[in-house]
Design a protein around this motif. Structure first.
Motif, short mmCIF file in Angstrom:
data_model
loop_
_atom_site.label_atom_id
_atom_site.label_comp_id
_atom_site.label_asym_id
_atom_site.label_seq_id
_atom_site.Cartn_x
_atom_site.Cartn_y
_atom_site.Cartn_z
N SER A 120 0.83 -1.21 0.00
CA SER A 120 0.00 0.00 0.00
C SER A 120 0.86 1.25 0.00
N LEU A 121 1.90 1.21 0.82
CA LEU A 121 2.82 2.34 0.88
C LEU A 121 3.48 2.61 -0.46
N MET A 122 3.99 1.54 -1.05
CA MET A 122 4.71 1.72 -2.31
C MET A 122 3.78 2.22 -3.41
N ASN A 123 2.51 1.82 -3.35
CA ASN A 123 1.55 2.35 -4.32
C ASN A 123 1.38 3.86 -4.14
N GLN A 124 1.43 4.33 -2.90
CA GLN A 124 1.24 5.75 -2.63
C GLN A 124 2.51 6.56 -2.84
N VAL A 125 3.64 5.97 -2.51
CA VAL A 125 4.90 6.70 -2.64
C VAL A 125 5.33 6.75 -4.10
N GLY A 126 5.03 5.67 -4.84
CA GLY A 126 5.30 5.63 -6.27
C GLY A 126 6.71 5.98 -6.64
N ALA A 127 6.86 7.05 -7.41
CA ALA A 127 8.16 7.44 -7.95
C ALA A 127 8.93 8.39 -7.04
N THR A 128 8.51 8.53 -5.79
CA THR A 128 9.22 9.40 -4.85
C THR A 128 10.67 8.95 -4.73
N PRO A 129 11.61 9.88 -4.82
CA PRO A 129 13.02 9.49 -4.64
C PRO A 129 13.21 8.76 -3.31
N GLY A 130 13.86 7.64 -3.39
CA GLY A 130 14.12 6.85 -2.18
C GLY A 130 13.18 5.67 -2.02
N ALA A 131 12.03 5.67 -2.68
CA ALA A 131 11.04 4.60 -2.50
C ALA A 131 11.58 3.26 -2.99
N ALA A 132 12.14 3.25 -4.19
CA ALA A 132 12.68 2.00 -4.74
C ALA A 132 13.83 1.50 -3.88
N GLU A 133 14.61 2.43 -3.33
CA GLU A 133 15.75 2.06 -2.48
C GLU A 133 15.28 1.33 -1.23
N VAL A 134 14.16 1.76 -0.65
CA VAL A 134 13.63 1.10 0.55
C VAL A 134 13.32 -0.36 0.24
N VAL A 135 12.63 -0.60 -0.87
CA VAL A 135 12.26 -1.97 -1.22
C VAL A 135 13.49 -2.78 -1.60
N THR A 136 14.39 -2.19 -2.37
CA THR A 136 15.61 -2.89 -2.77
C THR A 136 16.44 -3.28 -1.56
N THR A 137 16.57 -2.38 -0.60
CA THR A 137 17.32 -2.68 0.62
C THR A 137 16.68 -3.83 1.38
N LEU A 138 15.36 -3.79 1.52
CA LEU A 138 14.64 -4.87 2.20
C LEU A 138 14.89 -6.20 1.50
N LEU A 139 14.70 -6.25 0.19
CA LEU A 139 14.84 -7.50 -0.54
C LEU A 139 16.27 -8.02 -0.50
N ASN A 140 17.24 -7.12 -0.59
CA ASN A 140 18.64 -7.54 -0.51
C ASN A 140 18.99 -8.10 0.87
N GLN A 141 18.49 -7.45 1.92
CA GLN A 141 18.75 -7.94 3.28
C GLN A 141 18.10 -9.31 3.48
N TRP A 142 16.86 -9.42 3.06
CA TRP A 142 16.10 -10.66 3.20
C TRP A 142 16.79 -11.79 2.45
N GLN A 143 17.15 -11.53 1.20
CA GLN A 143 17.82 -12.54 0.39
C GLN A 143 19.18 -12.90 0.99
N GLY A 144 19.88 -11.92 1.53
CA GLY A 144 21.17 -12.17 2.16
C GLY A 144 21.04 -13.08 3.37
N ASP A 145 19.99 -12.87 4.16
CA ASP A 145 19.77 -13.74 5.33
C ASP A 145 19.49 -15.17 4.89
N VAL A 146 18.66 -15.34 3.86
CA VAL A 146 18.36 -16.67 3.35
C VAL A 146 19.63 -17.31 2.78
N LEU A 147 20.40 -16.54 2.04
CA LEU A 147 21.66 -17.04 1.46
C LEU A 147 22.61 -17.53 2.56
N ARG A 148 22.73 -16.77 3.64
CA ARG A 148 23.60 -17.20 4.75
C ARG A 148 23.11 -18.52 5.33
N GLY A 149 21.80 -18.69 5.42
CA GLY A 149 21.26 -19.96 5.91
C GLY A 149 21.59 -21.12 4.99
#
Length: 193
Positions: free
Chosen positions: A108-137
């Motif tokens: 919902s947030l990303m739909n509202q924030v859309g093209a706001t500078p920094g929005a894509a970075e928030v999601v990319t950071t989350l996905l990279n951290q999440w994937q990194g944790d799974v990779l370490r496992g």
């Protein structure tokens, strides 16, 4: 901005109120008036802590929600070193999204924030951290001899994140966690082979 203890609490209350509104059944496009009503703050306070207005607030909420996605999976996500830990993580992920239901605050947030500078970075950071944790496992399980060494751990970690995100999208559409559960079960079973 250097904040006092009270200032940090007020800022956090505004973020939490906006996040709670976005987690509600039908948040629609959140307005600053919605946030003011939910948090009991004045416009002056809101703009003191978020001088960039709604976009800055939504980015702060997106960061908090992204942190929450990871925090809700702990301690399991950070300790994927046994099959029991993988099952516990799977159950924690399913439980989180089952409790959340068809509403996805970060979506919902990303739909509202859309093209706001920094929005894509928030999601990319989350996905990279999440994937990194799974990779370490996965690599920990390979080092222990529980997962075959030839398995491409990077691709497998990416598949987990894609499977979870696809399952969450199906949940948002159908209201059921069946696809999420299937994706995680099949991926864990693939690890075991």
């Amino acid at each position: 901005m250097g904040l006092t203890t009270k200032g940090r609490a007020t800022r956090q209350r505004i973020i939490d109120g906006a996040a709670a509104h976005l987690r509600s059944d039908a948040p629609g496009d959140m307005t600053l008036d919605d946030v003011l009503a939910a948090t009991g703050t004045s416009k002056g306070q809101l703009f003191h802590y978020f001088p960039g207005g709604k976009e800055e607030l939504l980015l702060a909420v997106a960061r908090a929600e992204a942190d929450r996605v990871i925090a809700d999976q702990q301690p399991h996500l950070g300790a994927l070193t046994s099959w029991g830990a993988w099952e516990n993580w799977r159950d924690a992920v399913v439980a989180r999204y089952r409790a959340q239901g068809a509403s996805c605050p970060l979506g919902s947030l990303m739909n509202q924030v859309g093209a706001t500078p920094g929005a894509a970075e928030v999601v990319t950071t989350l996905l990279n951290q999440w994937q990194g944790d799974v990779l370490r496992g996965i690599t920990a399980m390979q080092a222990q001899g529980d997962v075959r060494p030839a398995l491409d751990a990077d691709r497998m970690a990416a598949a987990f994140i894609a499977g979870i995100q696809g399952g969450v999208q199906m949940l948002r559409t159908t209201g059921s966690t069946a696809h999420l559960e299937a994706a995680m079960d099949v991926l864990i079973e693939h690890l075991r082979r």
